[in-house]
Design an enzyme around this catalytic site. Structure first.
Site, PDB file in Angstrom:
ATOM      1  N   LYS A 270      31.582  30.630  45.791  1.00 23.26           N
ATOM      2  CA  LYS A 270      32.206  32.345  45.630  1.00 23.26           C
ATOM      3  C   LYS A 270      31.070  33.937  45.499  1.00 23.26           C
ATOM      4  O   LYS A 270      31.118  34.344  46.303  1.00 23.26           O
ATOM      5  CB  LYS A 270      32.467  32.017  44.027  1.00 23.26           C
ATOM      6  CG  LYS A 270      32.726  34.070  43.669  1.00 23.26           C
ATOM      7  CD  LYS A 270      34.497  34.348  44.164  1.00 23.26           C
ATOM      8  CE  LYS A 270      33.803  35.627  43.757  1.00 23.26           C
ATOM      9  NZ  LYS A 270      34.842  36.628  44.450  1.00 23.26           N
TER      10      LYS A 270
ATOM     11  N   LYS B 203      27.538  42.920  39.300  1.00 23.52           N
ATOM     12  CA  LYS B 203      27.248  41.641  38.700  1.00 23.52           C
ATOM     13  C   LYS B 203      27.426  40.065  39.309  1.00 23.52           C
ATOM     14  O   LYS B 203      25.918  39.430  39.494  1.00 23.52           O
ATOM     15  CB  LYS B 203      28.296  41.333  37.774  1.00 23.52           C
ATOM     16  CG  LYS B 203      28.964  39.997  36.910  1.00 23.52           C
ATOM     17  CD  LYS B 203      30.137  39.608  36.758  1.00 23.52           C
ATOM     18  CE  LYS B 203      30.912  39.472  37.915  1.00 23.52           C
ATOM     19  NZ  LYS B 203      31.960  38.931  37.041  1.00 23.52           N
TER      20      LYS B 203
HETATM   21  P1  NAD Z   1      39.417  43.589  34.869  1.00 22.47           P
HETATM   22  O1  NAD Z   1      38.511  43.772  34.071  1.00 22.47           O
HETATM   23  O2  NAD Z   1      39.981  44.313  35.625  1.00 22.47           O
HETATM   24  O3  NAD Z   1      40.033  42.022  34.215  1.00 22.47           O
HETATM   25  C1  NAD Z   1      39.592  41.563  32.832  1.00 22.47           C
HETATM   26  C2  NAD Z   1      40.817  41.613  31.758  1.00 22.47           C
HETATM   27  O4  NAD Z   1      39.757  40.509  30.644  1.00 22.47           O
HETATM   28  C3  NAD Z   1      40.845  42.581  31.425  1.00 22.47           C
HETATM   29  O5  NAD Z   1      42.555  43.174  31.416  1.00 22.47           O
HETATM   30  C4  NAD Z   1      40.377  42.190  29.615  1.00 22.47           C
HETATM   31  O6  NAD Z   1      40.957  43.785  28.690  1.00 22.47           O
HETATM   32  C5  NAD Z   1      39.865  41.473  29.089  1.00 22.47           C
HETATM   33  N1  NAD Z   1      39.414  41.140  28.270  1.00 22.47           N
HETATM   34  C6  NAD Z   1      38.306  41.292  28.445  1.00 22.47           C
HETATM   35  N2  NAD Z   1      37.754  40.647  27.587  1.00 22.47           N
HETATM   36  C7  NAD Z   1      38.253  40.068  26.841  1.00 22.47           C
HETATM   37  C8  NAD Z   1      37.923  38.569  25.580  1.00 22.47           C
HETATM   38  N3  NAD Z   1      37.087  38.819  25.094  1.00 22.47           N
HETATM   39  N4  NAD Z   1      38.991  38.256  25.583  1.00 22.47           N
HETATM   40  C9  NAD Z   1      40.747  38.323  26.300  1.00 22.47           C
HETATM   41  N5  NAD Z   1      40.733  39.232  27.386  1.00 22.47           N
HETATM   42  C10 NAD Z   1      39.188  40.121  27.717  1.00 22.47           C
HETATM   43  O7  NAD Z   1      38.602  42.500  35.596  1.00 22.47           O
HETATM   44  P2  NAD Z   1      39.149  41.865  37.188  1.00 22.47           P
HETATM   45  O8  NAD Z   1      38.914  42.929  38.271  1.00 22.47           O
HETATM   46  O9  NAD Z   1      40.740  41.312  37.370  1.00 22.47           O
HETATM   47  O10 NAD Z   1      38.244  40.518  37.753  1.00 22.47           O
HETATM   48  C11 NAD Z   1      38.196  39.543  36.495  1.00 22.47           C
HETATM   49  C12 NAD Z   1      37.346  38.490  37.174  1.00 22.47           C
HETATM   50  O11 NAD Z   1      37.875  38.306  38.727  1.00 22.47           O
HETATM   51  C13 NAD Z   1      35.782  39.364  37.742  1.00 22.47           C
HETATM   52  O12 NAD Z   1      35.159  38.046  36.802  1.00 22.47           O
HETATM   53  C14 NAD Z   1      35.831  39.477  38.806  1.00 22.47           C
HETATM   54  O13 NAD Z   1      34.658  39.805  38.783  1.00 22.47           O
HETATM   55  C15 NAD Z   1      36.172  39.031  38.987  1.00 22.47           C
HETATM   56  N6  NAD Z   1      37.186  38.543  40.188  1.00 22.47           N
HETATM   57  C16 NAD Z   1      37.742  40.282  40.495  1.00 22.47           C
HETATM   58  C17 NAD Z   1      38.388  40.435  42.338  1.00 22.47           C
HETATM   59  C18 NAD Z   1      38.917  41.983  41.880  1.00 22.47           C
HETATM   60  O14 NAD Z   1      39.067  42.026  43.753  1.00 22.47           O
HETATM   61  N7  NAD Z   1      38.916  42.295  41.606  1.00 22.47           N
HETATM   62  C19 NAD Z   1      38.614  39.321  43.118  1.00 22.47           C
HETATM   63  C20 NAD Z   1      37.467  38.762  42.987  1.00 22.47           C
HETATM   64  C21 NAD Z   1      37.449  37.469  41.378  1.00 22.47           C
END
Ligand code: NAD
Length: 297
Positions: free
Chosen positions: A169, A238
């Protein structure tokens, strides 16, 4: 299948919804009550903590922002590790291989198998079920969750070594970040020199410079000044830093990706880490005194 799902953000909300719509019984938890409510309205079952999720389902998935949050949710107090029913923890977040291995070991001590399955393809990909899913872990365990992962996106088995999916990834994401950074400098230079950015993109997309930045992010998100790709600059920084750490651990020289990290850091400092990753163009625009937008008629 019964599945627990923790983290209902930009990516997780769509992935959990797809699992519900595919007929799975999905238990959901997030620190944001609103996010739980949205999923419950679509047929998921609300839970009150990661532990409760892990008391309810053998398979627990997570889509959480950072490695530290994953560590806490998986292995901390009231975390997945304390659940009575959980057998496997499928981490869809991007955490890096070192954290995946750490969580694997901590959970293994309680007979819970960690499977890393980070995804790529953005929020639209999560919505449509077209993200690439890069799974690694003990093959027999991965096979048990393969049907559910195929609901989330295009499934790839990367290897049995914990963290292999994470390495894969990161190798992908630095290319996405580098394309966005390099395209930003190229587009700003062209616009400063008097080119129409729409013509530039048409030409680049018929030429050798094309990428996801020129084919999708610039035409759909930057030129119309929407900046709503759905992935923050902070999360991309990150990922790039995780890649650099892993590469340095392997003793490799890293030059290009360090320059990408510097531009992302500048973006986070000047605009804020919660801003869209496509806003990486703005610090460059500011210094050039131009914007990459369609010229007004
Ligand atoms: P985001 O910040 O939109 O979502 C994260 C969620 O986790 C939020 O709803 C938050 O409230 C929740 N959260 C935070 N702390 C928590 C806890 N202690 N317990 C329970 N819930 C908790 O992030 P995202 O963009 O959805 O990304 C999530 C993961 O996927 C990340 O690791 C990111 O790097 C990866 N990712 C994101 C994308 C993208 O395009 N957004 C694409 C591929 C991978």
């Amino acid at each position: 299948m019964e599945i627990g799902f923790i983290g209902l953000g930009n990516m997780g909300a769509h992935m959990a919804r797809r699992l519900v719509e595919a007929g799975n019984k999905v238990f959901v938890y997030d620190t944001r009550q609103e996010a739980i409510g949205n999923l419950a309205a679509r047929g998921a079952i609300a839970a009150r903590s990661p532990k409760e999720i892990a008391d309810l389902a053998e398979t627990v998935m997570a889509s959480l922002p950072t490695p530290d949050v994953v560590l806490k949710v998986a292995t901390g107090p009231d975390g997945v590790i304390e659940g009575t029913k959980v057998r496997r923890f499928v981490d869809l977040s991007t955490t890096g291989a070192a954290m995946a291995q750490r969580v694997f070991k901590l959970l293994a001590a309680r007979n819970i198998v960690q499977i890393d399955a980070p995804v790529s393809g953005g929020v639209r990909g999560a919505e449509k079920g077209t993200v690439a899913v890069m799974a690694s872990g003990p093959r027999a365990e991965v096979e048990k969750v393969e049907p559910a992962l195929k609901v989330i996106g295009k499934f790839f088995f990367i290897g049995e070594r914990p963290g292999a999916g994470q390495t894969m990834k990161l190798c992908n994401n630095v290319l996405s970040a580098a394309a966005m950074a390099a395209t930003s400098e190229s587009m700003v230079m062209g616009v400063k020199a008097g080119l129409d950015p729409r013509v530039m993109l048409d030409v680049i997309n018929a030429s050798s410079g094309r990428s996801t930045a020129t084919e999708q992010k610039f035409p759909e998100v930057v030129v119309p000044r929407k900046f709503n790709q759905g992935f923050t600059a902070g999360l991309m920084l990150k990922d790039v830093n995780l890649f650099i750490a892993e590469a340095k651990e392997l003793g490799l020289p890293i030059n290009v990706i360090e320059a990408v990290a510097a531009l992302l850091k500048l973006t986070c400092e000047e605009l804020g880490p919660d801003k869209d990753v496509t806003q990486i163009v703005q610090p460059i625009e500011k210094r050039a005194g131009v914007e990459v937008r369609a010229p007004s008629a």
